[in-house]
Motif scaffolding. Structure first.
Motif, PDB file in Angstrom:
ATOM      1  N   VAL A 103      22.657 -23.935  16.478  1.00  0.00           N
ATOM      2  CA  VAL A 103      23.212 -23.059  15.447  1.00  0.00           C
ATOM      3  C   VAL A 103      24.734 -23.192  15.491  1.00  0.00           C
ATOM      4  CG1 VAL A 103      23.363 -20.699  14.599  1.00  0.00           C
ATOM      5  CG2 VAL A 103      21.315 -21.450  15.833  1.00  0.00           C
ATOM      6  N   ALA A 113      27.730 -21.635  14.637  1.00  0.00           N
ATOM      7  CA  ALA A 113      28.264 -20.373  14.131  1.00  0.00           C
ATOM      8  C   ALA A 113      29.684 -20.562  13.610  1.00  0.00           C
ATOM      9  CB  ALA A 113      28.242 -19.317  15.234  1.00  0.00           C
ATOM     10  N   GLY A 156      29.630 -16.066  10.849  1.00  0.00           N
ATOM     11  CA  GLY A 156      30.430 -16.357  12.049  1.00  0.00           C
ATOM     12  C   GLY A 156      31.601 -15.432  12.294  1.00  0.00           C
ATOM     13  N   THR A 168      31.711 -12.197  13.471  1.00  0.00           N
ATOM     14  CA  THR A 168      31.636 -11.546  14.777  1.00  0.00           C
ATOM     15  C   THR A 168      31.841 -12.559  15.898  1.00  0.00           C
ATOM     16  OG1 THR A 168      30.204  -9.808  13.915  1.00  0.00           O
ATOM     17  CG2 THR A 168      30.134 -10.188  16.281  1.00  0.00           C
TER      18      THR A 168
HETATM   19  N1  LIG Z   1      23.947 -14.957  20.940  1.00  0.00           N
HETATM   20  C1  LIG Z   1      23.565 -15.751  19.916  1.00  0.00           C
HETATM   21  N2  LIG Z   1      22.666 -16.731  20.122  1.00  0.00           N
HETATM   22  C2  LIG Z   1      22.288 -17.550  19.129  1.00  0.00           C
HETATM   23  N3  LIG Z   1      22.736 -17.450  17.881  1.00  0.00           N
HETATM   24  C3  LIG Z   1      23.637 -16.489  17.592  1.00  0.00           C
HETATM   25  C4  LIG Z   1      24.091 -15.576  18.607  1.00  0.00           C
HETATM   26  N4  LIG Z   1      24.989 -14.731  18.049  1.00  0.00           N
HETATM   27  C5  LIG Z   1      25.082 -15.081  16.747  1.00  0.00           C
HETATM   28  N5  LIG Z   1      24.275 -16.136  16.468  1.00  0.00           N
HETATM   29  C6  LIG Z   1      24.152 -16.808  15.182  1.00  0.00           C
HETATM   30  O1  LIG Z   1      25.444 -17.262  14.795  1.00  0.00           O
HETATM   31  C7  LIG Z   1      25.642 -17.061  13.423  1.00  0.00           C
HETATM   32  C8  LIG Z   1      26.887 -16.216  13.184  1.00  0.00           C
HETATM   33  O2  LIG Z   1      26.666 -14.905  13.648  1.00  0.00           O
HETATM   34  P1  LIG Z   1      27.750 -13.753  13.537  1.00  0.00           P
HETATM   35  O3  LIG Z   1      27.252 -12.577  14.269  1.00  0.00           O
HETATM   36  O4  LIG Z   1      29.066 -14.302  13.956  1.00  0.00           O
HETATM   37  O5  LIG Z   1      27.753 -13.462  11.993  1.00  0.00           O
HETATM   38  P2  LIG Z   1      28.597 -12.387  11.162  1.00  0.00           P
HETATM   39  O6  LIG Z   1      29.438 -13.135  10.222  1.00  0.00           O
HETATM   40  O7  LIG Z   1      29.255 -11.429  12.096  1.00  0.00           O
HETATM   41  O8  LIG Z   1      27.441 -11.637  10.380  1.00  0.00           O
HETATM   42  P3  LIG Z   1      27.377 -10.108   9.914  1.00  0.00           P
HETATM   43  O9  LIG Z   1      28.278 -10.004   8.722  1.00  0.00           O
HETATM   44  O10 LIG Z   1      25.951  -9.921   9.526  1.00  0.00           O
HETATM   45  O11 LIG Z   1      27.805  -9.269  11.063  1.00  0.00           O
HETATM   46  C9  LIG Z   1      24.365 -16.449  12.888  1.00  0.00           C
HETATM   47  O12 LIG Z   1      23.585 -17.461  12.332  1.00  0.00           O
HETATM   48  C10 LIG Z   1      23.691 -15.859  14.100  1.00  0.00           C
HETATM   49  O13 LIG Z   1      22.299 -15.896  13.956  1.00  0.00           O
END
Ligand SMILES: Nc1ncnc2c1ncn2[C@@H]1O[C@H](COP(=O)(O)OP(=O)(O)OP(=O)(O)O)[C@@H](O)[C@H]1O
Ligand SMILES: [Mg+2]
Lengths: 226, 305
Positions: free
Chosen positions: A15, A17, A40, A42
């Motif tokens: 994945v 991110a 991505g 977070t």
């Molecule tokens: N610990 C982890 N292990 C595997 N994949 C992860 C992990 N944390 C996040 N991901 C994946 O990485 C990608 C980015 O996640 P992230 O949490 O950064 O998204 P985000 O932009 O914060 O989303 P949201 O707006 O929903 O909070 C996603 O596809 C998520 O499934």
């Protein structure tokens, strides 16, 4: 203040991110980070506070290259960066005062320092009269103010806010946004992750947009456009 | 700053202790049992060692000489024996002396006193009492004496061979100690598992706090120390309880033991009283070591994640 050079983050299972993220945030800037869910944002915040490590690329915070930061140095970094979250992360069995004091206590601060700093930051967030309350006796907006107060006790140069208004109604969103602007006016660099178009458009500050882990737009006075 | 941190960590530790009072009590109980069984094994070891030492000390050989042998020759025999490296001491008891001893030993027995008064001449012989450094040497000493010029003036030898008694004590003590070590080993294992689990449960119960601590910049040592202190507290309490238990056990057993060892330099209670600080420190060291090791494993597992 924050420099990301060609940062990749790949979680297990291939994945991606974050992909080739290069970003310079100058001291005192207020940057909104927007983008669809799972794109991505977070992950980027976690890399800045060394909760996750970049798979590739370099991460430099205030001149300090934290890409390969030692485990023992992470607490030092954390005391220079304030973080707040959508779910506040307050301790339910501690009062407002104790929740804020906690961040100083774990850093080994003297009691005297605690009794001077905690009221100061509570005054900044406008909760000086509610310091003896417990979190469940406060509104969502007030709880978020407590967590902001807690993030300020070490006088951080950077404040990372990951969807701080996600759980709040319009009035409280407004209040928290104004508070962040106030903190920014003290000189603190702010990275605000948000889904809220009104907030982003009202700020008239720099906006970085992520899509599928890549920076697709970076505007100095940006608008929310997804 | 170290003092402040220590104070805060202690407060957290005490809170954990009270929050899971029952779990804390069970942990202390199992630590107490462990320490107690180790202590009993060590005490038994000490007692049997003393018993063997005393029995060995009691062993000697009485060599009786023919009536009318001149004192000069007996003194020569004494010197001959003394010159052997295996011999610890040789005491000369003349016939007169022996009679005198006999008389005073039975001073309360009217019949014997009457019988003694009837005697017109001393029926007792001159004798030498030989003590060796080691029980095993007596055979050598005696055979060397048999081959010497003194063999012909010796009337009899009275060797009270206590080897059998010693063997019995040793083998009983070996069996008891071995069983004791096995039992202690089992207890140690259970104690480690129980402390490990208690600390792990405490960590789970606090996982939210721990997460927030890390976010706001707590060092791993700060996060670890309350749990370590909690474990050390269990150890200290257990050590104190065991000290009390031991005191009562020894006090109860002491009269019987002292009876058994009557007339010898042996007093378990006195030994315990003189050594109680050492005993306590040893208990404390074992308990705290056990707790620290098991809680470090529990904490290490969590913090590595
Ligand atoms: N610990 C982890 N292990 C595997 N994949 C992860 C992990 N944390 C996040 N991901 C994946 O990485 C990608 C980015 O996640 P992230 O949490 O950064 O998204 P985000 O932009 O914060 O989303 P949201 O707006 O929903 O909070 C996603 O596809 C998520 O499934
Ligand atoms: Mg997110």
């Amino acid at each position: 203040m924050i420099k990301l050079k060609n940062v990749w983050k790949t979680y297990s299972g291939n994945v991606h991110a974050l992909k080739r993220v290069t970003l310079h945030i100058k001291p005192g800037e207020f940057v909104s980070l927007v983008g669809q869910s799972g794109t991505g944002k977070t992950t980027l915040a976690k890399i800045i506070i060394a909760e996750e490590r970049a798979t590739q690329g370099r991460v430099i915070i205030g001149g300090w290259d934290i890409t390969d930061i030692k485990r023992g140095d992470i607490p030092v970094l954390r005391r220079q960066i304030g973080v707040i979250f959508q779910d506040f992360k307050l301790l339910p069995r501690k009062t407002v005062f104790e929740n804020v004091a906690f961040a100083l206590a774990v850093a080994g601060a003297e009691q005297k320092k605690i009794t001077t700093i905690v009221p100061q930051v509570l005054r900044i967030v406008g909760l000086e009269k509610k310091s003896a309350r417990y979190p469940d006796e406060l509104s969502g907006g007030e709880q978020q103010r407590v967590s902001i107060a807690r993030s300020l006790v070490h006088r951080p140069k950077i404040l990372i806010a990951d969807e701080p208004t996600g759980n709040l109604d319009a009035i409280n969103v407004q209040g928290i946004t104004e508070l962040l602007l106030k903190i920014n006016s003290f000189g603190t660099t702010i990275v605000l992750v948000t889904h809220n178009p009104d907030v982003v458009n009202g700020l008239k500050k720099r906006v970085v947009t992520l899509d599928h882990g890549e920076v697709v737009s970076d505007q100095q006075i940006g608008r929310y456009m997804i | 700053m170290i003092f402040v941190s220590f104070y805060r960590a202690s407060t957290f530790a005490l809170q954990n202790f009270w929050r899971n009072l029952w779990l804390s009590l069970v942990t202390i109980l199992i630590l107490t049992l462990t320490l107690y069984s180790i202590s009993i094994v060590l005490t038994l070891n000490y007692v049997t060692d003393q018993a063997i030492r005393i029995v060995k000390e009691k062993v000697d050989v009485d060599i009786f000489f023919d009536l009318g042998v001149p004192e000069k020759q007996i003194i020569e025999a004494q010197t001959f024996l003394k010159n052997m490296s295996e011999v610890k001491e040789v005491q000369y008891i003349s016939a007169d002396q022996a009679l005198e001893n006999f008389r005073t030993e039975h001073a309360d027995d009217a019949d014997i006193q009457a019988a003694l008064a009837e005697l017109d001449e001393n029926p007792l012989q001159d004798s030498l009492i030989v003590k060796a450094h080691q029980v095993e040497s007596y055979t050598t000493i005696l055979s060397r004496l048999d081959q010497s010029e003194f063999a012909e003036i010796i009337e009899s030898k009275d060797f009270d061979d206590s080897q059998e008694v010693i063997d019995t004590i040793s083998s009983a003590s070996n069996t008891i100690t071995r069983a004791g070590y096995v039992l202690s080993g089992i207890f140690i294992f259970i104690a480690v598992v129980v402390v490990f689990n208690t600390v792990r449960l405490a960590i789970y119960a606090q996982s939210k706090e721990i997460g927030i601590m890390r976010l706001v910049g707590a060092t791993n040592w700060f996060i670890r120390s309350p749990f370590l202190l909690e474990a050390i507290l269990y150890g200290c309490i257990a050590a104190l309880i065991v000290l009390g238990l031991l005191f009562f056990s020894v006090q109860t057993a002491a009269p019987y033991l002292n009876n058994f060892f009557a007339g010898y330099e042996f007093d378990l209670m006195a030994f315990f009283r003189a050594q109680y600080l050492t005993v306590f420190l040893a208990e404390l060291a074992i308990a705290v070591l056990l707790s620290i090791v098991s809680s470090m494993i529990a904490i290490g597992r969590y913090l590595r994640a």
